[in-house]
Scaffold this motif. Sequence first.
Motif, PDB file in Angstrom:
ATOM      1  N   SER A  55       0.823  -1.199   0.000  1.00 43.16           N
ATOM      2  CA  SER A  55       0.000   0.000   0.000  1.00 43.16           C
ATOM      3  C   SER A  55       0.859   1.250   0.000  1.00 43.16           C
ATOM      4  CB  SER A  55      -0.920   0.000   1.216  1.00 43.16           C
ATOM      5  OG  SER A  55      -0.164   0.256   2.370  1.00 43.16           O
ATOM      6  N   ILE A  56       2.147   1.076   0.110  1.00 40.32           N
ATOM      7  CA  ILE A  56       3.009   2.258   0.133  1.00 40.32           C
ATOM      8  C   ILE A  56       3.611   2.459  -1.240  1.00 40.32           C
ATOM      9  CG2 ILE A  56       5.040   3.278   1.148  1.00 40.32           C
ATOM     10  CD1 ILE A  56       4.401   1.515   3.580  1.00 40.32           C
ATOM     11  N   ASP A  57       3.502   3.649  -1.684  1.00 41.13           N
ATOM     12  CA  ASP A  57       3.933   3.995  -3.025  1.00 41.13           C
ATOM     13  C   ASP A  57       5.446   4.211  -2.990  1.00 41.13           C
ATOM     14  OD1 ASP A  57       4.150   4.990  -5.516  1.00 41.13           O
ATOM     15  OD2 ASP A  57       3.366   6.965  -5.001  1.00 41.13           O
ATOM     16  N   ILE A  58       6.190   3.114  -3.219  1.00 37.09           N
ATOM     17  CA  ILE A  58       7.640   3.240  -3.058  1.00 37.09           C
ATOM     18  C   ILE A  58       8.346   3.473  -4.367  1.00 37.09           C
ATOM     19  CG2 ILE A  58       7.983   0.736  -3.150  1.00 37.09           C
ATOM     20  CD1 ILE A  58      10.236   1.110  -1.156  1.00 37.09           C
ATOM     21  N   GLU A  59       7.825   2.927  -5.451  1.00 41.15           N
ATOM     22  CA  GLU A  59       8.548   2.941  -6.723  1.00 41.15           C
ATOM     23  C   GLU A  59       8.197   4.163  -7.561  1.00 41.15           C
ATOM     24  OE1 GLU A  59      10.849   0.903  -7.462  1.00 41.15           O
ATOM     25  OE2 GLU A  59      10.552  -0.513  -5.825  1.00 41.15           O
ATOM     26  N   ASN A  60       7.780   5.204  -6.944  1.00 42.20           N
ATOM     27  CA  ASN A  60       7.253   6.298  -7.740  1.00 42.20           C
ATOM     28  C   ASN A  60       7.872   7.626  -7.346  1.00 42.20           C
ATOM     29  OD1 ASN A  60       5.729   7.688  -9.488  1.00 42.20           O
ATOM     30  ND2 ASN A  60       3.822   7.542  -8.325  1.00 42.20           N
ATOM     31  N   PRO A  61       9.155   7.785  -7.611  1.00 47.20           N
ATOM     32  CA  PRO A  61       9.738   9.098  -7.308  1.00 47.20           C
ATOM     33  C   PRO A  61       9.151  10.156  -8.234  1.00 47.20           C
ATOM     34  CG  PRO A  61      11.341   7.673  -8.366  1.00 47.20           C
ATOM     35  CD  PRO A  61      10.108   6.869  -8.216  1.00 47.20           C
ATOM     36  N   ASP A  62       8.721  11.180  -7.642  1.00 45.92           N
ATOM     37  CA  ASP A  62       7.972  12.188  -8.380  1.00 45.92           C
ATOM     38  C   ASP A  62       8.761  13.491  -8.350  1.00 45.92           C
ATOM     39  OD1 ASP A  62       6.123  13.945  -9.362  1.00 45.92           O
ATOM     40  OD2 ASP A  62       4.443  12.981  -8.321  1.00 45.92           O
ATOM     41  N   ASP A  63       8.729  14.200  -9.423  1.00 45.71           N
ATOM     42  CA  ASP A  63       9.479  15.454  -9.458  1.00 45.71           C
ATOM     43  C   ASP A  63       8.902  16.484  -8.495  1.00 45.71           C
ATOM     44  OD1 ASP A  63      11.103  14.400 -11.255  1.00 45.71           O
ATOM     45  OD2 ASP A  63      10.235  15.363 -13.012  1.00 45.71           O
ATOM     46  N   GLU A  64       7.647  16.322  -8.159  1.00 46.99           N
ATOM     47  CA  GLU A  64       7.025  17.287  -7.263  1.00 46.99           C
ATOM     48  C   GLU A  64       7.482  17.097  -5.827  1.00 46.99           C
ATOM     49  OE1 GLU A  64       4.610  19.818  -8.008  1.00 46.99           O
ATOM     50  OE2 GLU A  64       5.626  19.430  -9.898  1.00 46.99           O
ATOM     51  N   ARG A  65       8.061  15.930  -5.533  1.00 43.05           N
ATOM     52  CA  ARG A  65       8.423  15.660  -4.149  1.00 43.05           C
ATOM     53  C   ARG A  65       9.788  16.258  -3.858  1.00 43.05           C
ATOM     54  NH1 ARG A  65       6.092  10.056  -4.256  1.00 43.05           N
ATOM     55  NH2 ARG A  65       3.903  10.510  -3.840  1.00 43.05           N
ATOM     56  N   MET A  66       9.902  16.802  -2.703  1.00 40.80           N
ATOM     57  CA  MET A  66      11.227  17.272  -2.299  1.00 40.80           C
ATOM     58  C   MET A  66      11.375  17.093  -0.801  1.00 40.80           C
ATOM     59  SD  MET A  66      10.783  21.325  -2.547  1.00 40.80           S
ATOM     60  CE  MET A  66       9.322  22.174  -2.062  1.00 40.80           C
ATOM     61  N   ILE A  67      12.642  16.943  -0.410  1.00 41.27           N
ATOM     62  CA  ILE A  67      12.935  16.807   1.007  1.00 41.27           C
ATOM     63  C   ILE A  67      13.515  18.122   1.481  1.00 41.27           C
ATOM     64  CG2 ILE A  67      14.413  15.647   2.668  1.00 41.27           C
ATOM     65  CD1 ILE A  67      14.064  13.118   1.107  1.00 41.27           C
ATOM     66  N   ILE A  68      12.889  18.702   2.454  1.00 37.80           N
ATOM     67  CA  ILE A  68      13.445  19.938   2.986  1.00 37.80           C
ATOM     68  C   ILE A  68      13.731  19.768   4.476  1.00 37.80           C
ATOM     69  CG2 ILE A  68      12.271  21.402   1.309  1.00 37.80           C
ATOM     70  CD1 ILE A  68      10.673  22.355   3.914  1.00 37.80           C
ATOM     71  N   ASN A  69      14.527  20.648   4.950  1.00 36.76           N
ATOM     72  CA  ASN A  69      15.028  20.578   6.301  1.00 36.76           C
ATOM     73  C   ASN A  69      14.413  21.717   7.108  1.00 36.76           C
ATOM     74  OD1 ASN A  69      16.963  19.399   8.068  1.00 36.76           O
ATOM     75  ND2 ASN A  69      18.031  21.348   7.960  1.00 36.76           N
ATOM     76  N   MET A  70      13.915  21.385   8.285  1.00 37.30           N
ATOM     77  CA  MET A  70      13.302  22.421   9.133  1.00 37.30           C
ATOM     78  C   MET A  70      14.033  22.375  10.467  1.00 37.30           C
ATOM     79  SD  MET A  70       9.338  22.560  10.167  1.00 37.30           S
ATOM     80  CE  MET A  70       8.634  23.807  11.201  1.00 37.30           C
ATOM     81  N   GLY A  71      14.645  23.435  10.832  1.00 39.49           N
ATOM     82  CA  GLY A  71      15.415  23.436  12.076  1.00 39.49           C
ATOM     83  C   GLY A  71      16.864  23.116  11.806  1.00 39.49           C
ATOM     84  N   PRO A  72      17.719  22.886  12.800  1.00 37.58           N
ATOM     85  CA  PRO A  72      17.383  22.828  14.219  1.00 37.58           C
ATOM     86  C   PRO A  72      17.089  24.168  14.879  1.00 37.58           C
ATOM     87  CG  PRO A  72      19.707  22.354  13.885  1.00 37.58           C
ATOM     88  CD  PRO A  72      19.111  22.517  12.549  1.00 37.58           C
ATOM     89  N   SER A  73      17.444  25.265  14.222  1.00 37.63           N
ATOM     90  CA  SER A  73      17.181  26.524  14.920  1.00 37.63           C
ATOM     91  C   SER A  73      16.063  27.275  14.217  1.00 37.63           C
ATOM     92  CB  SER A  73      18.446  27.357  15.002  1.00 37.63           C
ATOM     93  OG  SER A  73      19.063  27.389  13.752  1.00 37.63           O
ATOM     94  N   HIS A  74      14.929  26.632  14.126  1.00 38.47           N
ATOM     95  CA  HIS A  74      13.741  27.255  13.562  1.00 38.47           C
ATOM     96  C   HIS A  74      12.893  27.748  14.733  1.00 38.47           C
ATOM     97  CE1 HIS A  74       9.805  27.496  11.625  1.00 38.47           C
ATOM     98  NE2 HIS A  74      10.421  27.493  10.470  1.00 38.47           N
ATOM     99  N   PRO A  75      12.353  28.948  14.656  1.00 37.49           N
ATOM    100  CA  PRO A  75      11.660  29.486  15.844  1.00 37.49           C
ATOM    101  C   PRO A  75      10.506  28.625  16.335  1.00 37.49           C
ATOM    102  CG  PRO A  75      11.423  30.928  13.937  1.00 37.49           C
ATOM    103  CD  PRO A  75      12.432  29.928  13.582  1.00 37.49           C
TER     104      PRO A  75
END
Lengths: 449, 164
Positions: A55-75
């Motif tokens: 049920s997990i969509d693993i084989e489908n890397p999508d251009d719309e997806r991105m990994i972003i970083n939040m923190g460690p010093s985010h208010p």
Amino acid sequence: MTTQVRNVDRLDILAAGVNEGSQELKPREEVNAEELGREVGAVLRLQGLKLDPNSIDIENPDDERMIINMGPSHPSTHGVLRLMLELDGEFVMRTKAVIGYLHTGMEKTAENLSFMQGGTNVTRMDYLSPVGNETAYCLAVESLLDIDIPARATWIRMMMNELNRISSHLVWLATSGMDLGSTSMMIYGLRERELILAFFEKIAGLRLNLNYVRPGGVAADLPDGWEDDIEVICDTINDRTYEYDTLLTGQPIFRQRMIGVAPITAEEALSLGLTGPLLRSTGVAWDLRRAMPYLAYDQVEFDVIVGTYGDNFDRYAIRLNEIRESVRIIRQCLERMPSGDYRSQDPKVTPPPRARIGESMEALIHHFKLFTEGFHVPEGETYVGIESPRGELGCYLVSSGGAKPYRMHTRAPSFTNLQAVPLLMRGGSMSDTVTVISTVDPVMGEVDR
Amino acid sequence: MITVPADAPAQAIWSEGRAADAVCFVRPDDYLATVRALRDDGFELCLDVCGVDYLEHPGRPLPEGVTGTRFEVVANFLSMSKRQRVRVRVMAGDDAPRVTSLFSLYAGTEAPEREVYDMFGILFDGHPDLSRILMPEDWEGHPLRKDYSVGSVPVQFKDGPGPR
């Protein structure tokens, strides 16, 4: 790059890791179904909640997806929490919390401090509720020592714990109000907290990190006139909670950001080991003060606040109403505060009075030994859990019969509760991440210890 | 005293701890079966998993029939329905400590087990993502082991060589 899932079947990877990489969130093509399942929050392997890898969509890397970083010093991360978010447009697909930025090795430090000094160490863990940390630690030490604590010391501890619960929840209200743009809530919350901190300063000499609860009792008796201060605090804070109702509870924008956002079920909460307001918001009426009373909580009247839907709003409402319940408990402490000693008269843990030191050599030696070497605690191990503002705060203490703990481990509620964040954020919008972090209420000093 | 779950392995040794807790001593082989029996018996919450290194305290008191090892994994369970706590102490081994992960039974043990691995180097079979959690990934050693020294910062004395 091949799959970098780290487990004991691949010891070479386990040993060869030389960067921060594997603690971070990896792109979809680099993780297998099991790890993906954990990261998307489908962590539940209990009956009826089995993870289906298909049920997990693993084989489908999508251009719309991105990994972003939040923190460690985010208010809005309330400290140094770092979150890696996989976004699909505006929606959060996966979340991984990367922690350890505030790790100071407090459990190792505890092994090098005597039992008497340990209080100064543990009080810095959950810096918003220092009295809770000290209480759990001291109850554990006293359980190993097997000494009796005078009633007055117990009631003072209980009153201080409840005051601290109020101040901790006020900071929570203040910061989460600010996260949602209500800067006036920030000012009001800190204003009311100031009342309690000023009272702490009067009692213990410090505003935070009190080291007021000590093995054997408390550090000092309540000063003259404390009743008047408590009455002012109780009246003011009780009235002000109704102002917060006007300011937040009925506020349309606040309600839209809270109601129905990031719900969690009771099964999920139990499986993840959540405690405190997070667990109670799902309808499980579990409060250690009521269920397994410690101190003198079996002698006071209060209600356990329980939610229904497990969403952000329930967690908010629970904390707001717990402030009112704490005020109730403090009023009962005020009425029924017993007289007598504020610390145990057992010479093993309590130094002789100051007047004796001037006239007796033995008293001087006794005092000196107690504060240099410390007292010896019989060998054994114990676990004590108390209800801190964030959940069950446990202290596991092993003594080898010496003057220092052989091992001191703190079961930090924030550390466990943080595991709910990926599940709560899944599928939600990016702007809701802020409310999720704030309603989970992690204190990073306690998470990283 | 706790009523021992019916399907708990016979090799597990039960005793009474302080503060009305029950303590159960198991070897790594019986760990998962014992915890499964506890879960089926109504222990809904696994509160905590932590490690202890008994290198400097080998003669600790243990009930009869339990052989102490250097490393112990201590897991705390809570039953809300019975209002009972149980502490399971696993004799994890001396040189290469290795126990089964509880992740399949209690998903909330994911982070605590990573912490035990990070701090003690105890391996957990079946853990989905056993990486360091508090220390940096390239850290050497496991800080809470007793043979890991505290370390010190050199103190600058008056006559000593200066920083520049």
